[in-house]
Design an enzyme around this catalytic site. Structure first.
Site, PDB file in Angstrom:
ATOM      1  N   CYS A 132       0.864  -1.185   0.000  1.00  0.00           N
ATOM      2  CA  CYS A 132       0.000   0.000   0.000  1.00  0.00           C
ATOM      3  C   CYS A 132       0.897   1.230   0.000  1.00  0.00           C
ATOM      4  O   CYS A 132       1.667   1.447   0.951  1.00  0.00           O
ATOM      5  CB  CYS A 132      -0.920   0.001   1.217  1.00  0.00           C
ATOM      6  N   HIS A 157       0.079   4.628  -0.081  1.00  0.00           N
ATOM      7  CA  HIS A 157      -0.219   5.752   0.819  1.00  0.00           C
ATOM      8  C   HIS A 157       0.154   5.381   2.252  1.00  0.00           C
ATOM      9  O   HIS A 157       0.648   6.214   3.017  1.00  0.00           O
ATOM     10  CB  HIS A 157      -1.702   6.172   0.709  1.00  0.00           C
ATOM     11  N   HIS A 162      -8.844  -3.442  -7.525  1.00  0.00           N
ATOM     12  CA  HIS A 162      -8.753  -1.975  -7.570  1.00  0.00           C
ATOM     13  C   HIS A 162      -9.073  -1.530  -8.994  1.00  0.00           C
ATOM     14  O   HIS A 162      -8.504  -2.065  -9.947  1.00  0.00           O
ATOM     15  CB  HIS A 162      -7.349  -1.491  -7.197  1.00  0.00           C
ATOM     16  N   ASP A 204     -10.239   5.776  -2.923  1.00  0.00           N
ATOM     17  CA  ASP A 204      -8.966   6.243  -2.372  1.00  0.00           C
ATOM     18  C   ASP A 204      -8.966   7.772  -2.387  1.00  0.00           C
ATOM     19  O   ASP A 204      -9.151   8.388  -3.437  1.00  0.00           O
ATOM     20  CB  ASP A 204      -7.817   5.683  -3.227  1.00  0.00           C
ATOM     21  N   CYS A 257      -3.665   7.047  -5.051  1.00  0.00           N
ATOM     22  CA  CYS A 257      -3.327   5.621  -4.914  1.00  0.00           C
ATOM     23  C   CYS A 257      -1.863   5.401  -5.313  1.00  0.00           C
ATOM     24  O   CYS A 257      -1.507   5.478  -6.497  1.00  0.00           O
ATOM     25  CB  CYS A 257      -4.241   4.716  -5.731  1.00  0.00           C
ATOM     26  N   GLY A 258      -1.063   5.093  -4.304  1.00  0.00           N
ATOM     27  CA  GLY A 258       0.384   4.955  -4.541  1.00  0.00           C
ATOM     28  C   GLY A 258       0.736   3.798  -5.454  1.00  0.00           C
ATOM     29  O   GLY A 258       1.469   3.970  -6.444  1.00  0.00           O
ATOM     30  N   THR A 259       0.202   2.607  -5.159  1.00  0.00           N
ATOM     31  CA  THR A 259       0.544   1.461  -6.013  1.00  0.00           C
ATOM     32  C   THR A 259      -0.126   1.603  -7.374  1.00  0.00           C
ATOM     33  O   THR A 259       0.430   1.180  -8.395  1.00  0.00           O
ATOM     34  CB  THR A 259       0.110   0.131  -5.349  1.00  0.00           C
TER      35      THR A 259
HETATM   36  O1  PYC Z   1      -1.818   3.920  -1.966  1.00  0.00           O
HETATM   37  O2  PYC Z   1      -1.369   1.955  -2.786  1.00  0.00           O
HETATM   38  C1  PYC Z   1      -2.125   2.731  -2.227  1.00  0.00           C
HETATM   39  C2  PYC Z   1      -3.436   2.265  -1.777  1.00  0.00           C
HETATM   40  C3  PYC Z   1      -4.018   1.071  -2.015  1.00  0.00           C
HETATM   41  C4  PYC Z   1      -5.254   1.071  -1.384  1.00  0.00           C
HETATM   42  C5  PYC Z   1      -5.402   2.269  -0.759  1.00  0.00           C
HETATM   43  N1  PYC Z   1      -4.283   2.992  -1.006  1.00  0.00           N
END
Ligand code: PYC
Length: 324
Positions: free
Chosen positions: A100, A102, A220, A246, A250-252
């Protein structure tokens, strides 16, 4: 009569933060180590043991009524990989996330806040693999995600609501369907319709047996759009597995997008891609090629919102969270 209560401390200290709006809860309490035995081994084996034996702790920590919609919990564990300083696994109110972004930014800012790290880089063992993290000091951190991979490009899907959409199936620690022709403006006023459309896409992917290359659920959905601020390059609404959107870009998901942009010749090594969330918060993403392998980096900001002690009173009928 209440069922026998499984192991859970009556109090547990946590530190909450938000990464441009998206909440993270880091468990920060020795009591947890005294109470739960995750054994030795990799982060994956500790996460699996937690899931098999202590899943009620996950629900109690991030589910209603103590958690928040979209909240991701982080459990710090010793890493098995000696090159890593920390190990961590991630969970939300419906299950577990291999990575994850974030929450990794939130974790770095939390560790900095606690004085556990100085502004520098460290390696983090996650269930998705080794992730590089840099805390820049203050509220800013960067993570280098696992290598992005796109396994389907321009896949057309007919949704349960009758709409046809085209998108890419890609991963960078989590699985995404990234779609541009969803037909909706990516703005806060449209969040209910964006949520509905992305659920329709997710249901349709499931119904058609479209998965990651090892059968992973594509849980997602990223609805892309043009930026609202001309300094930025793109905008994203992202549906998470718990049905929440989100609050960050969303970081990933941004890492997976970076991999797609690179393959499409739309982002050169070292160039910055500024990605807006549906709420307008921004991540700065880029990539480097190391030994020919794409390493995406995402920089963002997080703020501590609370240092608290959660109470799990033994007389509380919802000490393990609401039953859903
Ligand atoms: O930031 O990767 C992310 C993420 C995944 C689900 C919520 N945030």
């Amino acid at each position: 009569m209440m069922a026998a209560t499984p192991e859970l401390p009556t109090r547990l200290r946590v530190i909450d933060s938000h990464t441009i709006g998206e909440p993270t809860r880091v468990v920060w309490d020795d009591a947890i180590e005294r109470l739960i035995d995750l054994g030795a081994g990799t982060v994956v084996s500790r996460r699996d043991r937690f899931r098999d034996r202590y899943d009620h702790v996950r629900r109690a920590l991030v589910g209603d009524p103590r958690g928040a919609d979209a909240m991701v919990g982080v459990m710090l564990v010793p890493p098995a990989d000696p090159s890593c300083t920390f190990g961590a696994f991630y969970f939300n109110r419906v299950g577990y996330l291999d990575m994850c972004g974030h929450a990794t930014i939130g974790l770095a800012v939390t560790l900095g806040h606690l004085g556990r790290i100085t502004p520098d880089s460290f390696r983090l063992e996650t269930p998705a693999g080794m992730v590089g993290v840099t805390w820049h000091g203050g509220n800013n951190a960067t993570f280098e995600c696992v290598t992005p991979r796109r396994i389907q490009c321009g896949l057309t899907v007919e949704c349960a609501d009758g709409n046809l959409v085209t998108g890419d199936v890609a991963t960078s620690g989590l699985w995404f369907f990234l779609c541009r022709d969803h037909g909706l403006p990516v703005v806060p006023a449209e969040i209910p319709r964006l949520t509905e459309r992305s659920w329709a896409i997710r249901r349709s992917l499931e119904a058609r047996g479209i998965t990651g290359d090892r059968g992973e659920t594509i849980d997602h959905v990223v609805l892309l759009g043009p930026p609202q601020d001309t300094r930025n390059h793109g905008r994203a609404f992202v549906l998470c597995p718990d049905g929440a959107f989100d609050r960050s870009p969303c970081g990933t998901g941004t890492s997976a997008l970076v991999g797609c942009l690179r393959e499409d010749g739309l982002l050169a090594e070292g160039d910055i891609w500024r990605q807006e969330s549906v709420l307008g918060g921004v991540y700065e993403a880029s990539y480097q090629l190391r030994d020919g392998v794409c390493v995406p980096a995402v920089r963002g900001s997080a703020w501590i919102t609370a240092e608290s002690e959660l109470h799990f009173d033994t007389t509380d009928p919802y000490r393990l969270g609401l039953p859903r």
